[in-house]
Design a protein around this motif. Structure first.
Motif, PDB file in Angstrom:
ATOM      1  N   GLY A 208       0.809  -1.200   0.000  1.00 34.85           N
ATOM      2  CA  GLY A 208       0.000   0.000   0.000  1.00 34.85           C
ATOM      3  C   GLY A 208       0.848   1.258   0.000  1.00 34.85           C
ATOM      4  O   GLY A 208       1.992   1.262   0.465  1.00 34.85           O
ATOM      5  N   LEU A 209       0.240   2.359  -0.537  1.00 32.79           N
ATOM      6  CA  LEU A 209       0.940   3.638  -0.608  1.00 32.79           C
ATOM      7  C   LEU A 209       0.061   4.746  -0.028  1.00 32.79           C
ATOM      8  O   LEU A 209      -1.178   4.674  -0.075  1.00 32.79           O
ATOM      9  N   HIS A 210       0.687   5.757   0.490  1.00 36.36           N
ATOM     10  CA  HIS A 210      -0.021   6.939   0.977  1.00 36.36           C
ATOM     11  C   HIS A 210      -0.802   7.562  -0.186  1.00 36.36           C
ATOM     12  O   HIS A 210      -0.229   7.917  -1.214  1.00 36.36           O
ATOM     13  N   LEU A 292     -17.167  -9.430  -2.141  1.00 32.80           N
ATOM     14  CA  LEU A 292     -16.004  -8.563  -2.342  1.00 32.80           C
ATOM     15  C   LEU A 292     -15.061  -8.693  -1.151  1.00 32.80           C
ATOM     16  O   LEU A 292     -15.515  -8.749   0.002  1.00 32.80           O
ATOM     17  N   ASP A 293     -13.791  -8.714  -1.418  1.00 36.70           N
ATOM     18  CA  ASP A 293     -12.756  -8.658  -0.384  1.00 36.70           C
ATOM     19  C   ASP A 293     -11.882  -7.438  -0.629  1.00 36.70           C
ATOM     20  O   ASP A 293     -11.214  -7.335  -1.661  1.00 36.70           O
ATOM     21  N   ALA A 294     -11.922  -6.506   0.295  1.00 34.00           N
ATOM     22  CA  ALA A 294     -11.056  -5.325   0.253  1.00 34.00           C
ATOM     23  C   ALA A 294     -11.037  -4.758   1.671  1.00 34.00           C
ATOM     24  O   ALA A 294     -11.715  -5.266   2.562  1.00 34.00           O
ATOM     25  N   LYS A 299     -11.734  -0.228   8.856  1.00 38.26           N
ATOM     26  CA  LYS A 299     -10.271  -0.338   8.923  1.00 38.26           C
ATOM     27  C   LYS A 299      -9.572   0.485   7.845  1.00 38.26           C
ATOM     28  O   LYS A 299      -8.368   0.337   7.629  1.00 38.26           O
ATOM     29  N   SER A 300     -10.331   1.343   7.180  1.00 37.91           N
ATOM     30  CA  SER A 300      -9.747   2.088   6.062  1.00 37.91           C
ATOM     31  C   SER A 300      -8.839   3.204   6.553  1.00 37.91           C
ATOM     32  O   SER A 300      -8.981   3.729   7.663  1.00 37.91           O
ATOM     33  N   SER A 301      -7.882   3.547   5.700  1.00 36.68           N
ATOM     34  CA  SER A 301      -6.985   4.676   5.945  1.00 36.68           C
ATOM     35  C   SER A 301      -6.710   5.322   4.603  1.00 36.68           C
ATOM     36  O   SER A 301      -7.133   4.825   3.554  1.00 36.68           O
TER      37      SER A 301
END
Length: 445
Positions: A208-210, A292-294, A299-301
């Motif tokens: 993951g990236l900012h 769906l899996d994401a 828990k999102s950021s």
């Protein structure tokens, strides 16, 4: 006619009591924690059939859930009829969404509510009522086959049919696992769509990236997945995957208000696809994203998500091949990912579609039985859902005539919350089956 009706009516109270006892058993094979309950239902079904006069009752398993096979030999020259149902049920989902406890049968306004009241413990009840109506003097040979993993795709059915083909061989197969046009109009199911599903995963990053640092330059996997899934349909909602089979459907009336009433579509939501409702439901492919899996919202950021997955389910029109359709779907997914994203497709379950040539003396006898019990002719209908084991039965017993009947109606809500059985339909379905057994015993030998 009147004698059969009265005999079925006389046994219905005991049959209903047995149905309610079956419903109280949480026979969800898909839940490993409740597989003992599936063994309990198999044991109860075995006892019920033994009490109904079947001397040869066996519980069998070929690496999967227990199934029950019970046999009564045919009188000289009479055919043998195989009566099918299944004793496993779907998970109940969120029990708080039910109006009453999902595994405690409750009657409201002539309907019996509870998981499995219709799909398909009512199929067992229908068979029991028809058998008990003859009080041991059956006019045909009867084999009852009650499977235990239909709601999980019947993975061991092929092994069961191969291992016990001699026990299950029959001239006529009655599968009580479908529905009726309405609570007042019966149906013979003459076509069923097949099933093929897969999991598609897209990846754009190795981590993951900012999103503030790289958003607008690097694609995130969820946006890629959304665009990829959107490519499965055109703007009108027709399936856009090339190479899929389309057939024709009966010319029956299915007005928009009926669709809205039976489905609970919200105000302002419109139907998708082109063609008649019957064509879209019974004779055309359909593709649905069912999971769906994401990263969850909780828990999102502010992160570009590197991978995301979806489960895609496709219904295959009769005349098509499920495996070939899954290959076409896989090609589409692999070729339509935007921005060079990596795509991995993992194939899932397959079930072939099936169409029945419902002509000849056996089907004439069935239609006559429906007409007598319901007071109207049955509708020959297709089913948009899939019952893949019907194709397996047809392959195992190619000379047998297959009748697909059932006790469901448009308000049943099988697989959903508040599943229910119309008790009047149960009576008419049992009466139809008893009349059919009597008629098959009287066919020219």
């Amino acid at each position: 006619m009147s004698d059969i009706v009265s005999r079925v009516q006389s046994v219905l109270p005991s049959v209903r009591a047995d149905l309610e006892a079956l419903v109280r058993i949480e026979s969800v094979w898909a839940d490993p924690g409740r597989r003992d309950e599936v063994h309990r239902t198999a044991e109860m079904v075995s006892k019920l059939l033994a009490r109904a006069g079947f001397d040869d009752v066996r519980t069998v398993s070929e690496g999967g859930a227990p199934a029950v096979i019970a046999r009564r030999p045919a009188p000289d020259g009479a055919p043998t009829v195989l009566l099918y149902a299944h004793h496993d049920v779907q998970p109940e989902g969120d029990a708080t969404q039910w109006a009453s406890a999902p595994f405690e049968p409750a009657e409201r306004d002539g309907r019996l509510y509870g998981r499995g009241t219709a799909d398909d413990k009512a199929g067992i009840a229908t068979h029991l009522a028809a058998i008990r109506a003859f009080d041991g003097d059956l006019p045909v040979g009867v084999t009852v086959f009650v499977e235990g993993e239909e709601e999980s795709g019947s993975p061991s059915l092929g092994a069961l049919l191969a291992a016990h083909q001699d026990l299950l061989a029959a001239d006529v197969i009655v599968i009580a696992d479908s529905m009726n046009w309405t609570t007042e109009t019966p149906s013979l199911t003459v076509s069923l769509r097949g099933l093929a599903d897969c999991v598609v995963e897209v990846a754009t990053l190795d981590h993951g990236l900012h999103s503030g640092m790289w958003g607008g330059v690097v694609p995130d996997a969820v946006s890629v997945l959304v665009r990829l899934l959107a490519s499965l349909h055109d703007d009108d909602g027709n399936v856009a995957v090339k190479g899929l089979h389309e057939g024709t459907a009966a010319d029956v009336e299915y007005p928009p208000e009926q669709v809205r009433e039976e489905t609970g579509m919200l105000d302002g939501v419109t139907e998708i696809g082109s063609g008649t409702v019957a064509e879209r439901l019974w004779a055309k492919p359909a593709i649905t994203v069912i999971g769906l899996d994401a990263t969850s919202i909780a828990k999102s950021s502010n992160t570009l998500i590197p991978r995301a997955r979806a489960k895609v389910s496709m219904r295959v029109a009769p005349g098509g091949d499920a495996r070939a359709h899954l290959e076409a779907l896989t090609r589409h997914l692999e070729r339509h990912a935007p921005w060079g994203a990596r795509v991995t497709v993992t194939p899932g379950d397959l079930g072939q579609p099936y169409a029945i040539d419902a002509t000849g003396p056996v089907y004439d006898a069935a239609r006559s039985a429906f007409r007598q019990a319901w007071g109207t002719d049955p509708v020959d209908m297709g089913v948009g859902g899939s019952i893949p084991f019907i194709a397996a039965f047809a392959a195992a017993f190619p000379e047998a005539k297959i009748l697909v009947t059932g006790v469901e109606d448009p308000a049943t809500q099988a697989h959903a919350v508040d599943e229910s059985l119309d008790l009047g339909v149960l009576e008419r379905a049992a009466t139809s089956e008893a009349l059919l057994l009597e008629a098959l015993g009287a066919l020219d030998r």
